[in-house]
Design an enzyme around this catalytic site. Structure first.
Site, PDB file in Angstrom:
ATOM      1  N   HIS A 121     -14.770   0.798  -0.761  1.00  9.56           N
ATOM      2  CA  HIS A 121     -13.662   0.059  -0.190  1.00  9.56           C
ATOM      3  C   HIS A 121     -12.283   0.949   0.320  1.00  9.56           C
ATOM      4  CE1 HIS A 121     -14.599  -3.114  -3.681  1.00  9.56           C
ATOM      5  NE2 HIS A 121     -15.377  -3.051  -2.565  1.00  9.56           N
TER       6      HIS A 121
ATOM      7  N   TYR B 102       0.975  -1.197   0.056  1.00  7.75           N
ATOM      8  CA  TYR B 102       0.110   0.021   0.041  1.00  7.75           C
ATOM      9  C   TYR B 102       0.923   1.113   0.145  1.00  7.75           C
ATOM     10  CZ  TYR B 102      -4.130  -2.797   0.365  1.00  7.75           C
ATOM     11  OH  TYR B 102      -4.918  -3.793   0.083  1.00  7.75           O
TER      12      TYR B 102
ATOM     13  N   SER C 160     -14.901  -4.601 -13.407  1.00  9.84           N
ATOM     14  CA  SER C 160     -15.287  -5.757 -13.937  1.00  9.84           C
ATOM     15  C   SER C 160     -16.569  -6.429 -13.533  1.00  9.84           C
ATOM     16  CB  SER C 160     -13.907  -6.763 -13.924  1.00  9.84           C
ATOM     17  OG  SER C 160     -13.774  -7.022 -12.687  1.00  9.84           O
TER      18      SER C 160
ATOM     19  N   ARG D 153       1.428   2.126  -3.497  1.00  7.41           N
ATOM     20  CA  ARG D 153       0.315   2.144  -4.118  1.00  7.41           C
ATOM     21  C   ARG D 153      -0.039   3.704  -4.063  1.00  7.41           C
ATOM     22  NH1 ARG D 153       0.698  -2.078  -5.530  1.00  7.41           N
ATOM     23  NH2 ARG D 153       1.388  -0.925  -7.150  1.00  7.41           N
TER      24      ARG D 153
ATOM     25  N   ASN E 114     -12.717   2.434  -6.015  1.00  3.98           N
ATOM     26  CA  ASN E 114     -11.218   3.017  -5.971  1.00  3.98           C
ATOM     27  C   ASN E 114     -11.088   3.358  -4.294  1.00  3.98           C
ATOM     28  OD1 ASN E 114     -11.695   2.026  -8.687  1.00  3.98           O
ATOM     29  ND2 ASN E 114     -11.613   3.951  -9.618  1.00  3.98           N
TER      30      ASN E 114
ATOM     31  N   GLY F 178     -15.716   1.331 -15.687  1.00  2.00           N
ATOM     32  CA  GLY F 178     -14.480   0.858 -15.539  1.00  2.00           C
ATOM     33  C   GLY F 178     -14.386  -0.156 -14.225  1.00  2.00           C
TER      34      GLY F 178
HETATM   35  N1  APR Z   1     -11.421   3.033 -19.219  1.00  2.00           N
HETATM   36  C1  APR Z   1     -12.723   2.248 -18.873  1.00  2.00           C
HETATM   37  N2  APR Z   1     -12.688   0.841 -18.384  1.00  2.00           N
HETATM   38  C2  APR Z   1     -11.450   0.457 -18.313  1.00  2.00           C
HETATM   39  C3  APR Z   1     -10.063   0.961 -18.885  1.00  2.00           C
HETATM   40  C4  APR Z   1     -10.359   2.204 -19.260  1.00  2.00           C
HETATM   41  N3  APR Z   1      -9.296   3.087 -19.958  1.00  2.00           N
HETATM   42  N4  APR Z   1      -9.186   0.236 -18.593  1.00  2.00           N
HETATM   43  C5  APR Z   1      -9.693  -0.722 -18.162  1.00  2.00           C
HETATM   44  N5  APR Z   1     -11.013  -0.837 -18.062  1.00  2.00           N
HETATM   45  C6  APR Z   1     -11.726  -1.717 -17.220  1.00  2.00           C
HETATM   46  C7  APR Z   1     -11.676  -3.242 -17.680  1.00  2.00           C
HETATM   47  O1  APR Z   1     -12.028  -3.513 -18.847  1.00  2.00           O
HETATM   48  C8  APR Z   1     -12.317  -3.984 -16.497  1.00  2.00           C
HETATM   49  O2  APR Z   1     -13.638  -4.113 -16.607  1.00  2.00           O
HETATM   50  O3  APR Z   1     -11.975  -1.673 -16.085  1.00  2.00           O
HETATM   51  C9  APR Z   1     -12.280  -2.867 -15.373  1.00  2.00           C
HETATM   52  C10 APR Z   1     -11.239  -3.334 -14.164  1.00  2.00           C
HETATM   53  O4  APR Z   1     -11.833  -4.229 -13.634  1.00  2.00           O
HETATM   54  P1  APR Z   1     -10.835  -4.780 -12.226  1.00  2.00           P
HETATM   55  O5  APR Z   1      -9.474  -4.789 -12.451  1.00  2.00           O
HETATM   56  O6  APR Z   1     -11.576  -5.831 -11.689  1.00  2.00           O
HETATM   57  O7  APR Z   1     -11.129  -3.718 -11.127  1.00  2.00           O
HETATM   58  P2  APR Z   1     -12.469  -3.386 -10.314  1.00  2.00           P
HETATM   59  O8  APR Z   1     -13.533  -3.779 -10.883  1.00  2.00           O
HETATM   60  O9  APR Z   1     -12.233  -1.866  -9.908  1.00  2.00           O
HETATM   61  O10 APR Z   1     -12.182  -4.047  -8.963  1.00  2.00           O
HETATM   62  C11 APR Z   1     -13.135  -4.365  -8.024  1.00  2.00           C
HETATM   63  O11 APR Z   1     -11.433  -5.577  -6.422  1.00  2.00           O
HETATM   64  O12 APR Z   1      -9.317  -6.015  -5.987  1.00  2.00           O
HETATM   65  C12 APR Z   1     -10.641  -5.507  -5.549  1.00  2.00           C
HETATM   66  O13 APR Z   1     -10.794  -4.058  -3.997  1.00  2.00           O
HETATM   67  C13 APR Z   1     -10.513  -4.162  -5.412  1.00  2.00           C
HETATM   68  O14 APR Z   1     -11.911  -2.252  -5.561  1.00  2.00           O
HETATM   69  C14 APR Z   1     -11.204  -3.332  -6.399  1.00  2.00           C
HETATM   70  C15 APR Z   1     -12.081  -4.476  -6.532  1.00  2.00           C
END
Ligand code: APR
Length: 232
Positions: free
Chosen positions: A104, A53, A171, A56, A87, A169
């Site tokens: 989070h 962290y 998943s 980060r 985020n 953004g």
């Molecule tokens: N613009 C928009 N979306 C994007 C971009 C971009 N430039 N680049 C990547 N993405 C999308 C990917 O296609 C994906 O759907 O962002 C998403 C990222 O997904 P993850 O990496 O799984 O991140 P997130 O969904 O925020 O994770 C959720 O998981 O690990 C934990 O606590 C952590 O808050 C986090 C949570």
């Protein structure tokens, strides 16, 4: 004024130079999630967790909000806007957004391990031996895997009340945040801005904007503001 709720994930900050978690080259490719982001990992090796962290946090202090963060702040001038973010960065706030719920946690805060209500603004590294005013070790103010998401109830309430729901953004891999979209009213418009359509989004009235955040979000914001002005 209509109520808009925006759920954001790591993808909105990707173009500010902060890695996502699950994309190729994402953070979880280089790290074992449970070692760096769980209570068990913290118990086993707190230095490793702090290092993760601290890195980060240093990156975040170098990063700047991008066009998507700024566009959402502008949206807030025309709608009753709440941003629910997964985020831990502060780029929404630095982009000018007002009502941001950090589901989070927040990287720029530290909290006491023994007295969780003792939370401090924190921009430096956290070291072993840094303590709260009662002498307990400080930890990152982050919700780790296996920990309760205390702000979820508030997030669900906001989502139920939303006239428009936007996802940017994420998943939608991590619960309970991923379940929020299921609380949006059937007839309410839902938008997803992401280069890849997340799974589990088989919902009514969904508009998928298959674009990066810095392109798709300003476009959508412009369109929504235009509609709001025409309806006024
Ligand atoms: N613009 C928009 N979306 C994007 C971009 C971009 N430039 N680049 C990547 N993405 C999308 C990917 O296609 C994906 O759907 O962002 C998403 C990222 O997904 P993850 O990496 O799984 O991140 P997130 O969904 O925020 O994770 C959720 O998981 O690990 C934990 O606590 C952590 O808050 C986090 C949570």
């Amino acid at each position: 004024m209509k109520k808009v709720v925006v759920l954001t994930g790591a993808g909105i900050s990707a173009e500010s130079g902060l890695s996502t978690f699950r994309d190729a080259g994402g953070l979880w490719e280089g790290h074992n999630v449970y070692e760096v982001a769980s209570p068990a990992g913290w118990a086993k090796n707190p230095s490793l967790v702090l290092d993760f962290y601290n890195q980060r946090r240093r990156q975040l202090l170098e990063a700047k909000p991008n066009a998507a963060h700024v566009a959402l702040a502008e949206l807030g001038e025309h709608f009753r806007l709440n941003i629910i973010t997964q985020n831990v960065d502060d780029l929404h706030e630095r982009g000018g957004a007002k009502n941001v719920l950090h589901l989070h946690g927040e990287l720029l805060k530290a909290r006491s391990t023994r007295y969780p209500h003792l939370v401090y603004d924190w921009r430096e590294d956290i070291h072993i031996g840094d303590t709260c005013e009662k002498g307990s070790q400080l930890r990152p103010h982050i919700v780790w895997f296996g920990e309760q998401v205390h702000l979820m109830e508030r997030a669900v309430q906001l989502t139920i009340e939303a006239d428009i729901f936007i996802v940017v953004g994420t998943s939608l891999n991590v619960y309970p945040a991923a379940s929020l979209i299921d609380y949006v009213g059937f007839h309410k418009p839902k938008y997803i801005v992401d280069p890849i359509l997340p799974e589990g989004t088989d919902v009514a009235n969904l508009h998928f904007i298959q674009k990066r955040a810095t392109e798709g979000v300003p476009m959508l914001v412009e369109e929504l503001i235009l509609h709001a002005k025409m309806a006024a």
